[in-house]
Design an enzyme around this catalytic site. Structure first.
Site, PDB file in Angstrom:
ATOM      1  CG  LEU A 121      -1.944  -1.054   1.379  1.00 23.91           C
ATOM      2  CD1 LEU A 121      -2.496  -1.103   2.796  1.00 23.91           C
ATOM      3  CD2 LEU A 121      -3.077  -0.781   0.401  1.00 23.91           C
ATOM      4  CD  GLU A 151     -10.040  -3.451   5.932  1.00 23.04           C
ATOM      5  OE1 GLU A 151      -9.475  -4.490   6.245  1.00 23.04           O
ATOM      6  OE2 GLU A 151     -10.864  -3.359   5.001  1.00 23.04           O
ATOM      7  CE  LYS A 153      -0.162  -0.582   6.459  1.00 25.85           C
ATOM      8  NZ  LYS A 153       0.721  -1.605   6.969  1.00 25.85           N
ATOM      9  CG  ASP A 155       2.986  -3.750  12.880  1.00 27.48           C
ATOM     10  OD1 ASP A 155       3.396  -4.112  11.758  1.00 27.48           O
ATOM     11  OD2 ASP A 155       3.686  -3.140  13.702  1.00 27.48           O
ATOM     12  CD  GLU A 220      -1.142  -8.052   8.101  1.00 25.48           C
ATOM     13  OE1 GLU A 220      -1.563  -8.242   6.937  1.00 25.48           O
ATOM     14  OE2 GLU A 220      -0.135  -7.370   8.346  1.00 25.48           O
ATOM     15  CE1 TYR A 270      -9.609  -9.671  14.317  1.00 28.52           C
ATOM     16  CE2 TYR A 270      -7.312 -10.018  14.897  1.00 28.52           C
ATOM     17  CZ  TYR A 270      -8.618  -9.785  15.274  1.00 28.52           C
ATOM     18  OH  TYR A 270      -8.943  -9.665  16.593  1.00 28.52           O
ATOM     19  CE  LYS A 360       3.141   2.458   8.331  1.00 26.88           C
ATOM     20  NZ  LYS A 360       3.949   2.050   7.209  1.00 26.88           N
ATOM     21  CB  CYS A 457      25.819  -7.840  43.436  1.00 22.54           C
ATOM     22  SG  CYS A 457      24.079  -7.402  43.593  1.00 22.54           S
ATOM     23  CB  CYS A 460      24.316  -7.610  48.035  1.00 22.50           C
ATOM     24  SG  CYS A 460      24.813  -8.867  46.837  1.00 22.50           S
ATOM     25  CB  CYS A 475      23.975 -11.082  42.181  1.00 24.39           C
ATOM     26  SG  CYS A 475      24.288 -11.154  43.954  1.00 24.39           S
ATOM     27  CB  CYS A 480      21.538 -10.635  46.663  1.00 28.37           C
ATOM     28  SG  CYS A 480      21.315  -9.098  45.776  1.00 28.37           S
TER      29      CYS A 480
END
Ligand code: IVH
Length: 715
Positions: A121, A151, A153, A155, A220, A270, A360, A457, A460, A475, A480
């Site tokens: 698109l 509708e 879009k 991802d 999709e 979908y 977008k 660490c 501690c 650690c 700790c």
């Protein structure tokens, strides 16, 4: 809700009418079982009835998102069907709901041409660009007023599903990835595991939709954000690399060679196009979507048709506002000219049609500077570096922190403290640094510093260890304080012991007053203890104590998960609880026994053994047990046909997947091991059996076929 009873196989009598109003997800269920209305005359009919029944509930749950029965009831129907098919393998059909996950792992994918090109698109990034597009198409269409269908879009990844004629109506025959738009890869076996993709479309649905196979559905594939987050958490727990976003995770899942792995990734599909002979099958896009929905496909309900630009623009804005609340990722709105008759006339430019455009949303990304990198210590002792950012406004919120995962990730990015970076934010996902920018006005400052993981660490001062081949550092100090704090928070969290009110504020106070030194101490807290704390009155103290009390009733798998054993996530905890049935058995399990558990490999087994070998942990478990937490699971009722026998499965069995065969053996009291030894009673060998078969022969272990195993199971 009425049932589509017309789709029952012919020749069956309804013994009474069936109109049930079913509550959503409640245990007070009206039993839904076809046998109360239809008496099957033969196993064949019984199997067919169950298939119909299961398809109906798959549609309710995965397509309509409106389940009519509980998961347990659904599982019962499925198990019933599996049992019949096991007993009468000749009744198995390729489109049976039990056969979603099947077939052998593949060596690679076959390239297949598309019926017509899968286009991409053109994009619009502003109201002006979108308005210009509507003007352009109106002009090209001869100035007539146009309707637009709008509708989401989504991802994800576009996919073409081909349905072919079959006895029952239409059957899902082939699923193809977009590829370069002209040629894609056939990934049918993987797509079959997606429960919102119908494996068959029955005659009645085809008639109602006015549809004749062959036809093609495009749409999709996506991974819901929740599944994505859970999957990454599990991967993190197991020290595996993380997926950057749901889209990549979905793409990975569709292209794995083993359908079982796709099945675990919880994908969704979908539909947005219906094609016949490579052409649009309806007069309008709206009508096509309606028909798809009638035929049983999942179609996004969030869509409108309008001739007014104002309404169209309102839809775009409302969608952008709703974006953060959606259970999946979207990156815009697709606007299509509704009349498909006009599509031909409007034609294409390059790879994109003129009759559609993608508006977008502004990327939820921004450029900012890393002011510092600090390291936090998790409940397993894992050190996680995070970037402290110069605050930046991204997609409606101010971001001042982003995760960097581990040292390798920082090196991969080539990141130094002071660098300019790109930060991205997705739905539920914690913001992350995706790349170092350092260009133009964003130059790397001269005092930028290389980051080094601390040698001790930060909480501690304990030793830090990074095991060979591991990406994470830990650690190793068992005492700790950061580990303790995080392990308490984990233990109390919603999907573990669900102790509401036991959040950071309360845990920090309990720790600083020395009221709690481990998770078992939570169960000795008194009202007096809690009343010493700030902002805790009598009422909230009582609430917390009630919550703690209630948590004792939660099932064994939660307790196992709550212990915070390294690499034991929610799923593994479930498998362990199911397999061993009690904490005692789990504690006593040998490495070999642990390896028999689904998804437990040598690293997880070693981690579990290490945990229970520690005397402090054993003491803790004694206290949790004394406090009355659930230490036994629902014992699985197992048969005894194979009691005392150990099996090794190798090669591809003719009818059963290895997982199913394993389950059957275990249900009959037998054990399944991953390697052949003198202790192995039988090796069950299928096609292409390899070294395990050789080993069995050299050790003189008896080798049997799937048929022989079935005979033993039958007693
Ligand atoms: S229509 C002309 N509708 O966006 C054909 N595509 O940028 C284009 N996409 O490859 C398909 N949601 O993967 C259409 N509701 C939707 C969509 C959608 C997401 C994706 C699709 C396509 C890409 C084009």
């Amino acid at each position: 809700m009425g049932q589509p009873r017309g789709s029952l196989p012919s020749g069956l009598l309804l013994t009474h009418s069936f109109e049930l109003v079913r509550p959503r997800y409640t245990s007070a269920l009206v039993p839904y079982n076809l046998r109360c209305m239809v008496k099957p005359h033969s196993p064949a009919q019984h199997a067919e009835l169950l298939r119909e029944e299961i398809r109906h509930h798959e549609h309710c749950y995965f397509v309509l998102d409106a389940p009519e029965i509980t998961d347990a009831e659904f599982d019962r129907l499925m198990n019933e069907l599996k049992a019949i098919e096991r007993e009468h393998p000749e009744l198995m059909t390729p489109d049976s709901p039990t056969q979603r996950v099947g077939g052998k792992p593949r060596e690679g994918f076959v390239k297949v041409p598309h019926s017509t090109q899968m286009l991409s698109l053109d994009n619009a990034y502003s109201e002006g660009e979108l308005r210009d597009w509507t003007r352009r198409v109106t002009e090209l269409a001869g100035g007539q007023e146009l309707e637009y269908e709008c509708e989401y879009k989504l991802d994800g990844l576009s996919m073409a599903l081909h349905y072919e004629p079959a006895d029952e109506g239409a059957r899902f025959a082939r699923g193809i990835t977009r590829g370069d738009g002209l040629v894609g890869e056939e990934v049918t076996a993987n797509l079959r595991t997606i429960r919102s993709i119908p494996l068959t479309v029955g005659r009645q649905r085809l008639n109602e939709a006015g549809l004749e196979p062959p036809f093609e559905v495009r749409g999709e594939v996506l991974m819901p954000t929740k599944s994505f987050v859970a999957m990454n958490e599990q991967r993190e727990e197991e020290g595996l690399s993380l997926f950057a976003n749901p889209r990549n995770a979905a793409a990975g899942a569709v292209r794995v060679l083993e359908p079982k792995i796709t099945a675990k990734r919880k994908l969704d599909f979908y539909s947005y196009f219906l094609l016949q002979d490579g052409r649009m099958a309806r007069a309008t896009q709206w009508e096509a979507l309606e028909k798809l929905s009638v035929a049983g496909f999942k179609v996004n309900p969030n869509r409108i048709v309008t001739a007014s630009f104002e309404e169209l623009w309102n839809f775009v804005n409302a969608t952008e506002t709703a974006r953060d609340t959606l259970p999946y990722e979207i990156d815009g709105v697709v606007v299509k000219v509704n009349s498909t008759a006009l599509w031909q006339r409007l034609g294409f430019t390059g790879k994109a049609p003129r009759w559609a455009i993608a508006y977008k949303f502004a990327a939820r990304a921004g450029v900012t500077q890393v002011e510092n990198i600090f390291v936090s210590v998790g409940r397993t002792g894992k050190l996680t570096p995070a970037a402290a950012l110069r605050p930046v406004f991204i997609g409606g919120t101010t971001v001042s922190r982003a995760t960097l995962h581990n040292q390798d990730e920082i090196e991969r990015l080539g990141l130094r403290i002071g660098d300019w970076v790109m930060v991205e934010r997705g739905g539920d996902v914690i913001p992350k640094v995706t790349q170092v920018v350092n260009e133009g006005e964003h130059k790397r400052p001269s005092d930028a510093r290389v980051f080094e993981m601390p040698k001790t660490c930060p909480e501690c001062g304990g030793h830090i260890v990074r095991a060979e081949g591991e990406v994470n550092s830990f650690c190793v100090n068992v005492n700790c304080p950061a580990k303790l704090r995080e392990s308490l928070l984990h233990f109390a969290s919603r999907n573990v012991m669900n102790i509401e009110g036991m959040g950071e504020a309360l845990v920090d106070q309990l720790l600083s007053r020395g009221l709690v030194h481990n998770i078992a101490d939570l169960y000795s807290l008194t009202e007096k203890d809690l009343l010493q704390l700030e902002r805790i009155g009598k009422k909230s103290a009582q609430n917390v104590l009630t919550e703690i009390e209630t948590s004792k009733k939660l099932p064994l798998e939660r307790v196992i998960f709550g212990l915070g054993i390294r690499m034991v996530g929610e799923r593994t905890a479930e498998f362990l609880a199911e397999h061993f049935g009690s904490m005692q058995k789990l504690m006593e399990a040998s490495e070999e026994e642990l390896l028999e558990v689904n998804e437990v490999g040598p690293r997880i087994a070693a981690s579990i053994r290490e945990f229970f070998a520690e005397e402090k942990n054993r003491q803790l478990l004694r206290r949790l047990s004394d406090a009355g937490l659930t230490f036994t699971g629902e014992a699985k009722v197992r048969g005894t046909q194979l009691a005392g026998m150990t099996f090794v499965l190798t090669g591809t069995l003719p009818t059963y997947s290895r997982e199913d065969a394993k389950k059957m053996i275990e249900d009959a009291g037998g054990k399944v091991s991953g390697s052949v030894s003198k202790k192995t009673s039988y090796v069950v060998a299928g096609e292409d059996a390899g070294s395990k078969l050789d080993k069995a022969n050299s050790l003189g272990v008896k080798v049997i076929s799937e048929a022989e195993l079935l005979a033993m199971l039958a007693g």
